[in-house]
Motif scaffolding. Structure first.
Motif, PDB file in Angstrom:
ATOM      1  N   SER A 111       1.989  20.179  67.997  1.00  0.00           N
ATOM      2  CA  SER A 111       1.301  19.844  66.754  1.00  0.00           C
ATOM      3  C   SER A 111       0.095  20.755  66.572  1.00  0.00           C
ATOM      4  O   SER A 111      -0.453  21.266  67.547  1.00  0.00           O
ATOM      5  CB  SER A 111       0.807  18.393  66.792  1.00  0.00           C
ATOM      6  N   LYS A 112      -0.317  20.930  65.318  1.00  0.00           N
ATOM      7  CA  LYS A 112      -1.493  21.774  65.067  1.00  0.00           C
ATOM      8  C   LYS A 112      -2.733  21.198  65.750  1.00  0.00           C
ATOM      9  O   LYS A 112      -3.592  21.931  66.199  1.00  0.00           O
ATOM     10  CB  LYS A 112      -1.773  21.912  63.572  1.00  0.00           C
ATOM     11  N   ILE A 113      -2.812  19.871  65.782  1.00  0.00           N
ATOM     12  CA  ILE A 113      -3.932  19.192  66.432  1.00  0.00           C
ATOM     13  C   ILE A 113      -3.381  18.195  67.437  1.00  0.00           C
ATOM     14  O   ILE A 113      -2.260  17.709  67.277  1.00  0.00           O
ATOM     15  CB  ILE A 113      -4.851  18.482  65.410  1.00  0.00           C
ATOM     16  N   PRO A 114      -4.147  17.882  68.500  1.00  0.00           N
ATOM     17  CA  PRO A 114      -3.653  16.924  69.497  1.00  0.00           C
ATOM     18  C   PRO A 114      -3.269  15.592  68.866  1.00  0.00           C
ATOM     19  O   PRO A 114      -3.976  15.078  68.003  1.00  0.00           O
ATOM     20  CB  PRO A 114      -4.843  16.755  70.446  1.00  0.00           C
ATOM     21  N   GLY A 115      -2.137  15.060  69.281  1.00  0.00           N
ATOM     22  CA  GLY A 115      -1.684  13.773  68.771  1.00  0.00           C
ATOM     23  C   GLY A 115      -0.895  13.880  67.482  1.00  0.00           C
ATOM     24  O   GLY A 115      -0.336  12.908  67.010  1.00  0.00           O
ATOM     25  N   GLY A 116      -0.863  15.054  66.885  1.00  0.00           N
ATOM     26  CA  GLY A 116      -0.092  15.273  65.667  1.00  0.00           C
ATOM     27  C   GLY A 116      -0.804  14.810  64.421  1.00  0.00           C
ATOM     28  O   GLY A 116      -1.704  13.976  64.465  1.00  0.00           O
ATOM     29  N   ASP A 117      -0.414  15.391  63.314  1.00  0.00           N
ATOM     30  CA  ASP A 117      -0.988  15.019  62.024  1.00  0.00           C
ATOM     31  C   ASP A 117       0.118  14.773  61.003  1.00  0.00           C
ATOM     32  O   ASP A 117      -0.119  14.812  59.804  1.00  0.00           O
ATOM     33  CB  ASP A 117      -1.951  16.103  61.532  1.00  0.00           C
ATOM     34  N   GLY A 118       1.333  14.543  61.500  1.00  0.00           N
ATOM     35  CA  GLY A 118       2.461  14.298  60.624  1.00  0.00           C
ATOM     36  C   GLY A 118       3.016  15.558  59.986  1.00  0.00           C
ATOM     37  O   GLY A 118       3.858  15.497  59.102  1.00  0.00           O
ATOM     38  N   ASP A 119       2.549  16.714  60.424  1.00  0.00           N
ATOM     39  CA  ASP A 119       2.953  17.988  59.836  1.00  0.00           C
ATOM     40  C   ASP A 119       4.027  18.684  60.663  1.00  0.00           C
ATOM     41  O   ASP A 119       4.296  19.857  60.477  1.00  0.00           O
ATOM     42  CB  ASP A 119       1.711  18.883  59.691  1.00  0.00           C
ATOM     43  N   GLY A 120       4.626  17.988  61.630  1.00  0.00           N
ATOM     44  CA  GLY A 120       5.682  18.557  62.447  1.00  0.00           C
ATOM     45  C   GLY A 120       5.179  19.507  63.511  1.00  0.00           C
ATOM     46  O   GLY A 120       3.983  19.619  63.748  1.00  0.00           O
ATOM     47  N   GLU A 121       6.124  20.196  64.138  1.00  0.00           N
ATOM     48  CA  GLU A 121       5.772  21.131  65.208  1.00  0.00           C
ATOM     49  C   GLU A 121       5.525  22.527  64.664  1.00  0.00           C
ATOM     50  O   GLU A 121       6.143  22.952  63.690  1.00  0.00           O
ATOM     51  CB  GLU A 121       6.879  21.176  66.265  1.00  0.00           C
ATOM     52  N   TRP A 122       4.627  23.220  65.354  1.00  0.00           N
ATOM     53  CA  TRP A 122       4.258  24.589  65.019  1.00  0.00           C
ATOM     54  C   TRP A 122       4.387  25.435  66.280  1.00  0.00           C
ATOM     55  O   TRP A 122       4.435  24.909  67.392  1.00  0.00           O
ATOM     56  CB  TRP A 122       2.817  24.641  64.521  1.00  0.00           C
ATOM     57  N   ILE A 123       4.400  26.747  66.098  1.00  0.00           N
ATOM     58  CA  ILE A 123       4.395  27.662  67.225  1.00  0.00           C
ATOM     59  C   ILE A 123       3.315  28.703  66.984  1.00  0.00           C
ATOM     60  O   ILE A 123       3.142  29.191  65.869  1.00  0.00           O
ATOM     61  CB  ILE A 123       5.789  28.291  67.469  1.00  0.00           C
ATOM     62  N   ALA A 124       2.540  28.975  68.033  1.00  0.00           N
ATOM     63  CA  ALA A 124       1.479  29.978  67.961  1.00  0.00           C
ATOM     64  C   ALA A 124       1.719  31.021  69.041  1.00  0.00           C
ATOM     65  O   ALA A 124       2.164  30.701  70.142  1.00  0.00           O
ATOM     66  CB  ALA A 124       0.108  29.337  68.158  1.00  0.00           C
ATOM     67  N   VAL A 125       1.417  32.273  68.708  1.00  0.00           N
ATOM     68  CA  VAL A 125       1.527  33.376  69.647  1.00  0.00           C
ATOM     69  C   VAL A 125       0.214  34.144  69.618  1.00  0.00           C
ATOM     70  O   VAL A 125      -0.290  34.487  68.542  1.00  0.00           O
ATOM     71  CB  VAL A 125       2.693  34.324  69.284  1.00  0.00           C
ATOM     72  N   ALA A 126      -0.346  34.397  70.789  1.00  0.00           N
ATOM     73  CA  ALA A 126      -1.548  35.219  70.905  1.00  0.00           C
ATOM     74  C   ALA A 126      -1.219  36.436  71.766  1.00  0.00           C
ATOM     75  O   ALA A 126      -0.512  36.322  72.766  1.00  0.00           O
ATOM     76  CB  ALA A 126      -2.692  34.426  71.526  1.00  0.00           C
ATOM     77  N   LEU A 127      -1.727  37.580  71.347  1.00  0.00           N
ATOM     78  CA  LEU A 127      -1.586  38.834  72.094  1.00  0.00           C
ATOM     79  C   LEU A 127      -2.982  39.347  72.411  1.00  0.00           C
ATOM     80  O   LEU A 127      -3.839  39.406  71.521  1.00  0.00           O
ATOM     81  CB  LEU A 127      -0.856  39.891  71.253  1.00  0.00           C
ATOM     82  N   TYR A 128      -3.215  39.710  73.664  1.00  0.00           N
ATOM     83  CA  TYR A 128      -4.523  40.228  74.060  1.00  0.00           C
ATOM     84  C   TYR A 128      -4.328  41.314  75.124  1.00  0.00           C
ATOM     85  O   TYR A 128      -3.503  41.173  76.013  1.00  0.00           O
ATOM     86  CB  TYR A 128      -5.400  39.121  74.649  1.00  0.00           C
ATOM     87  N   GLY A 129      -5.074  42.374  75.001  1.00  0.00           N
ATOM     88  CA  GLY A 129      -4.998  43.421  76.011  1.00  0.00           C
ATOM     89  C   GLY A 129      -5.659  44.696  75.553  1.00  0.00           C
ATOM     90  O   GLY A 129      -6.673  44.663  74.854  1.00  0.00           O
ATOM     91  N   ASN A 130      -5.039  45.822  75.934  1.00  0.00           N
ATOM     92  CA  ASN A 130      -5.580  47.137  75.600  1.00  0.00           C
ATOM     93  C   ASN A 130      -4.563  47.938  74.811  1.00  0.00           C
ATOM     94  O   ASN A 130      -3.366  47.845  75.053  1.00  0.00           O
ATOM     95  CB  ASN A 130      -5.932  47.908  76.877  1.00  0.00           C
ATOM     96  N   MET A 131      -5.093  48.741  73.879  1.00  0.00           N
ATOM     97  CA  MET A 131      -4.246  49.599  73.076  1.00  0.00           C
ATOM     98  C   MET A 131      -4.974  50.921  72.877  1.00  0.00           C
ATOM     99  O   MET A 131      -6.200  50.961  72.812  1.00  0.00           O
ATOM    100  CB  MET A 131      -3.975  48.965  71.715  1.00  0.00           C
ATOM    101  N   GLY A 132      -4.216  51.985  72.796  1.00  0.00           N
ATOM    102  CA  GLY A 132      -4.808  53.283  72.525  1.00  0.00           C
ATOM    103  C   GLY A 132      -3.860  54.406  72.849  1.00  0.00           C
ATOM    104  O   GLY A 132      -2.666  54.200  73.037  1.00  0.00           O
ATOM    105  N   ALA A 133      -4.419  55.593  72.924  1.00  0.00           N
ATOM    106  CA  ALA A 133      -3.615  56.752  73.296  1.00  0.00           C
ATOM    107  C   ALA A 133      -3.055  56.516  74.695  1.00  0.00           C
ATOM    108  O   ALA A 133      -3.703  55.879  75.522  1.00  0.00           O
ATOM    109  CB  ALA A 133      -4.477  58.012  73.275  1.00  0.00           C
TER     110      ALA A 133
END
Length: 150
Positions: A111-133
């Motif tokens: 759920s978007k918030i703990p315990g749900g808000d009646g809005d169903g399930e969601w999926i989140a993806v986070a990417l973190y690191g280094n990028m460059g030449a």
């Protein structure tokens, strides 16, 4: 050790999980699971953006975070696309413009918030690191997050 907010949201959990390590990461993921979230953290490095997308999708399927239904794969794809776009500052492409990325990724479902808000399930993806030449020392930190309903 961090003090984890009992009301941590889906997106915040994804972003913090991808950035934390060690005891802080363990505490955060434990709290997330207690709140009903399912999550996975992995890593990928490539000059080819399709390999980044494939690594996240493969992990999500292998860990049971999505199934083979179109809407689940579609929600994951758009979450990765949003995170990737944020990480690349809206400029798509790595290898074609001689950039490489070494990333950690976190996938969180619930759920978007703990315990749900009646809005169903969601999926989140986070990417973190280094990028460059693709030369050691020419990279910089990047972060992106995407979130979509399933």
């Amino acid at each position: 050790m961090i003090n984890v907010d009992k009301n941590i949201t889906l997106g915040k959990l994804a972003v913090l999980s991808v950035m934390y390590s060690g005891e802080d990461e363990s505490a955060l993921q434990k709290k997330g699971r207690e709140l009903g979230y399912r999550l996975y953290k992995g890593k990928v490095g490539s000059m080819d953006s399709s390999k980044i997308f494939a690594a996240v999708e493969t992990a999500a399927k292998k860990e049971g975070l999505i199934d083979q239904r179109y809407r689940e794969e579609h929600a994951l794809y758009h979450s990765v696309l949003e995170a990737y776009s944020g990480m690349c500052r809206g400029q798509g492409g790595l290898g074609s413009i001689l950039r490489s990325a070494g990333l950690l990724f976190c996938i969180v479902r619930g759920s978007k918030i703990p315990g749900g808000d009646g809005d169903g399930e969601w999926i989140a993806v986070a990417l973190y690191g280094n990028m460059g030449a693709p030369i050691k020392g020419y990279e910089h930190e990047v972060l992106g997050m995407g979130m979509n309903p399933i």
